[in-house]
Design a protein around this motif. Structure first.
Motif, PDB file in Angstrom:
ATOM      1  N   LYS A 162     -14.760   1.849  -9.507  1.00 18.67           N
ATOM      2  CA  LYS A 162     -15.036   3.218  -9.788  1.00 18.67           C
ATOM      3  C   LYS A 162     -13.892   3.927 -10.474  1.00 18.67           C
ATOM      4  N   ASN A 163     -13.896   4.829 -11.186  1.00 14.23           N
ATOM      5  CA  ASN A 163     -12.550   5.386 -11.887  1.00 14.23           C
ATOM      6  C   ASN A 163     -11.381   5.718 -10.681  1.00 14.23           C
ATOM      7  N   ASN A 164     -11.939   6.362  -9.569  1.00 14.01           N
ATOM      8  CA  ASN A 164     -11.172   6.445  -8.224  1.00 14.01           C
ATOM      9  C   ASN A 164     -11.069   5.370  -7.529  1.00 14.01           C
ATOM     10  N   ILE A 165      -9.847   4.368  -7.650  1.00 11.01           N
ATOM     11  CA  ILE A 165     -10.240   3.385  -6.608  1.00 11.01           C
ATOM     12  C   ILE A 165      -9.673   3.708  -5.405  1.00 11.01           C
ATOM     13  N   HIS A 166     -10.465   3.161  -4.422  1.00  7.75           N
ATOM     14  CA  HIS A 166     -10.326   3.540  -2.947  1.00  7.75           C
ATOM     15  C   HIS A 166      -9.600   2.203  -2.085  1.00  7.75           C
ATOM     16  N   ILE A 167      -8.923   2.528  -1.294  1.00  5.59           N
ATOM     17  CA  ILE A 167      -8.279   1.454  -0.455  1.00  5.59           C
ATOM     18  C   ILE A 167      -9.321   0.966   0.704  1.00  5.59           C
ATOM     19  N   SER A 168      -9.181  -0.377   0.895  1.00  5.95           N
ATOM     20  CA  SER A 168     -10.087  -0.982   1.849  1.00  5.95           C
ATOM     21  C   SER A 168      -9.684  -0.639   3.179  1.00  5.95           C
ATOM     22  N   ASP A 169     -10.365  -0.753   4.306  1.00  2.59           N
ATOM     23  CA  ASP A 169     -10.030  -0.496   5.665  1.00  2.59           C
ATOM     24  C   ASP A 169      -8.771  -1.548   5.948  1.00  2.59           C
ATOM     25  N   ASP A 170      -8.870  -2.563   5.658  1.00  2.00           N
ATOM     26  CA  ASP A 170      -7.881  -3.614   6.116  1.00  2.00           C
ATOM     27  C   ASP A 170      -6.615  -3.332   5.199  1.00  2.00           C
ATOM     28  N   GLY A 171      -6.698  -2.919   3.717  1.00  2.00           N
ATOM     29  CA  GLY A 171      -5.650  -2.448   3.107  1.00  2.00           C
ATOM     30  C   GLY A 171      -4.991  -1.195   3.830  1.00  2.00           C
ATOM     31  N   ALA A 172      -5.871  -0.190   4.265  1.00  5.04           N
ATOM     32  CA  ALA A 172      -5.490   0.869   4.833  1.00  5.04           C
ATOM     33  C   ALA A 172      -4.541   0.588   5.928  1.00  5.04           C
ATOM     34  N   SER A 173      -5.188  -0.350   6.721  1.00  3.20           N
ATOM     35  CA  SER A 173      -4.185  -0.454   7.984  1.00  3.20           C
ATOM     36  C   SER A 173      -2.771  -1.152   7.700  1.00  3.20           C
ATOM     37  N   ARG A 174      -2.951  -2.129   6.632  1.00  2.00           N
ATOM     38  CA  ARG A 174      -1.662  -2.589   6.343  1.00  2.00           C
ATOM     39  C   ARG A 174      -0.516  -1.430   5.719  1.00  2.00           C
ATOM     40  N   VAL A 175      -0.938  -0.778   5.028  1.00  2.00           N
ATOM     41  CA  VAL A 175      -0.185   0.444   4.420  1.00  2.00           C
ATOM     42  C   VAL A 175       0.372   1.366   5.675  1.00  2.00           C
ATOM     43  N   GLN A 176      -0.595   1.695   6.558  1.00  2.12           N
ATOM     44  CA  GLN A 176      -0.246   2.588   7.618  1.00  2.12           C
ATOM     45  C   GLN A 176       0.792   1.810   8.322  1.00  2.12           C
ATOM     46  N   ALA A 177       0.946   0.768   8.888  1.00  2.00           N
ATOM     47  CA  ALA A 177       1.703  -0.172   9.427  1.00  2.00           C
ATOM     48  C   ALA A 177       3.160  -0.251   8.917  1.00  2.00           C
ATOM     49  N   ASN A 178       2.879  -0.032   7.378  1.00  2.00           N
ATOM     50  CA  ASN A 178       4.297  -0.332   6.693  1.00  2.00           C
ATOM     51  C   ASN A 178       4.871   1.238   6.473  1.00  2.00           C
ATOM     52  N   CYS A 179       4.302   2.302   6.508  1.00  3.26           N
ATOM     53  CA  CYS A 179       4.605   3.591   6.784  1.00  3.26           C
ATOM     54  C   CYS A 179       5.446   3.662   7.944  1.00  3.26           C
ATOM     55  N   VAL A 180       4.667   3.412   9.115  1.00  2.53           N
ATOM     56  CA  VAL A 180       5.505   3.439  10.386  1.00  2.53           C
ATOM     57  C   VAL A 180       6.768   2.808  10.406  1.00  2.53           C
ATOM     58  N   ARG A 181       6.543   1.317   9.831  1.00  2.00           N
ATOM     59  CA  ARG A 181       7.786   0.449   9.947  1.00  2.00           C
ATOM     60  C   ARG A 181       8.854   0.960   8.968  1.00  2.00           C
ATOM     61  N   CYS A 182       8.674   1.481   7.958  1.00  2.00           N
ATOM     62  CA  CYS A 182       9.812   2.032   7.178  1.00  2.00           C
ATOM     63  C   CYS A 182      10.146   3.434   7.565  1.00  2.00           C
ATOM     64  N   HIS A 183       9.433   4.250   8.304  1.00  6.74           N
ATOM     65  CA  HIS A 183       9.929   5.663   8.747  1.00  6.74           C
ATOM     66  C   HIS A 183      10.000   5.482  10.132  1.00  6.74           C
ATOM     67  N   ALA A 184      10.396   4.901  10.772  1.00  3.45           N
ATOM     68  CA  ALA A 184      10.350   4.605  12.295  1.00  3.45           C
ATOM     69  C   ALA A 184      11.324   5.531  12.794  1.00  3.45           C
ATOM     70  N   SER A 185      12.337   5.962  12.275  1.00  2.00           N
ATOM     71  CA  SER A 185      13.219   6.989  12.767  1.00  2.00           C
ATOM     72  C   SER A 185      12.508   8.418  12.530  1.00  2.00           C
ATOM     73  N   GLU A 186      11.656   8.768  11.498  1.00  2.00           N
ATOM     74  CA  GLU A 186      11.297   9.796  11.278  1.00  2.00           C
ATOM     75  C   GLU A 186       9.809   9.915  12.281  1.00  2.00           C
ATOM     76  N   ASN A 187       9.283   8.907  12.492  1.00  2.00           N
ATOM     77  CA  ASN A 187       8.129   8.689  13.655  1.00  2.00           C
ATOM     78  C   ASN A 187       8.738   9.084  14.997  1.00  2.00           C
ATOM     79  N   ALA A 188       9.858   8.643  15.403  1.00  2.00           N
ATOM     80  CA  ALA A 188      10.313   8.737  16.553  1.00  2.00           C
ATOM     81  C   ALA A 188      10.625  10.356  16.933  1.00  2.00           C
ATOM     82  N   THR A 189      11.130  11.172  15.759  1.00  2.00           N
ATOM     83  CA  THR A 189      11.643  12.633  15.688  1.00  2.00           C
ATOM     84  C   THR A 189      10.017  13.020  15.772  1.00  2.00           C
ATOM     85  N   LEU A 190       9.408  13.017  15.145  1.00  2.00           N
ATOM     86  CA  LEU A 190       7.959  13.306  15.334  1.00  2.00           C
ATOM     87  C   LEU A 190       7.181  13.284  16.515  1.00  2.00           C
ATOM     88  N   LYS A 191       7.513  12.255  17.226  1.00  2.00           N
ATOM     89  CA  LYS A 191       6.983  11.988  18.494  1.00  2.00           C
ATOM     90  C   LYS A 191       7.582  12.802  19.607  1.00  2.00           C
TER      91      LYS A 191
END
Length: 178
Positions: free
Chosen positions: A101-130
């Motif tokens: 489609k014109n707006n490409i959507h990420i797969s569930d598997d891809g979304a899980s990988r992106v989420q894991a990488n957000c958390v990995r790179c922004h671990a210090s921000e995640n700790a602060t948020l928690k």
């Protein structure tokens, strides 16, 4: 009978050479070897990813994270190339059969990988948020532990606000410097 054997042998050799030449041409024409790299430009060999590239190129992530840093597993080469192969196959099928489609959507598997990488790179921000969850998140909104994805709040990072194949600003592809 000897003449028929020669025809079969020469025909087999000719068929093999033609098949080899077609394979080499396909590798060359598709820039196939570029997909083994981590260069973000490899992701735009297919024009359907130009909007993702154009918006990422204008984002805050450009200088710190490329496509593979967010979209592929990190630290496990086998998992990385397996994901690359599966995504590449799915992308090539969708592109070849024109099923995207014109707006490409990420797969569930891809979304899980992106989420894991957000958390990995922004671990210090995640700790602060928690630690300060009561200040940053209400009980209604929840937290990362209950399945929310980072981009539910940060949806315009790093791919911008307007993104589709037909409406992305600066989506003219990458021009090589002369």
């Amino acid at each position: 009978m000897e003449k028929n054997k020669k025809i079969v042998v020469y025909g087999s050799i000719l068929s093999f050479l033609i098949a080899s030449a077609l394979f080499v041409y396909t590798v060359y024409a598709s820039n196939m070897l570029s997909y083994l790299s981590s260069d973000p430009k490899a992701c735009i060999n297919c024009h359907t990813m130009n909007s993702a590239y154009a918006t990422w190129e204008k984002s805050s992530h450009k200088n710190v994270a490329g496509c593979v840093d967010c979209h592929l597993p990190v630290g496990d080469a086998v998992a990385k190339y397996k994901a690359k192969a599966i995504d590449g196959w799915n992308h090539s099928v969708a592109f070849t059969l024109n099923t995207y489609k014109n707006n490409i959507h990420i797969s569930d598997d891809g979304a899980s990988r992106v989420q894991a990488n957000c958390v990995r790179c922004h671990a210090s921000e995640n700790a602060t948020l928690k630690m300060n969850a009561d200040k940053y998140h209400s009980e209604e909104v929840g937290s990362l532990e209950n399945g929310r994805k980072c981009w539910e709040c940060h949806k315009f990072v790093p791919h911008g606000k307007v993104r589709s194949l037909t409406s992305t600003p600066y989506n003219l592809g990458v021009k090589e410097k002369e």
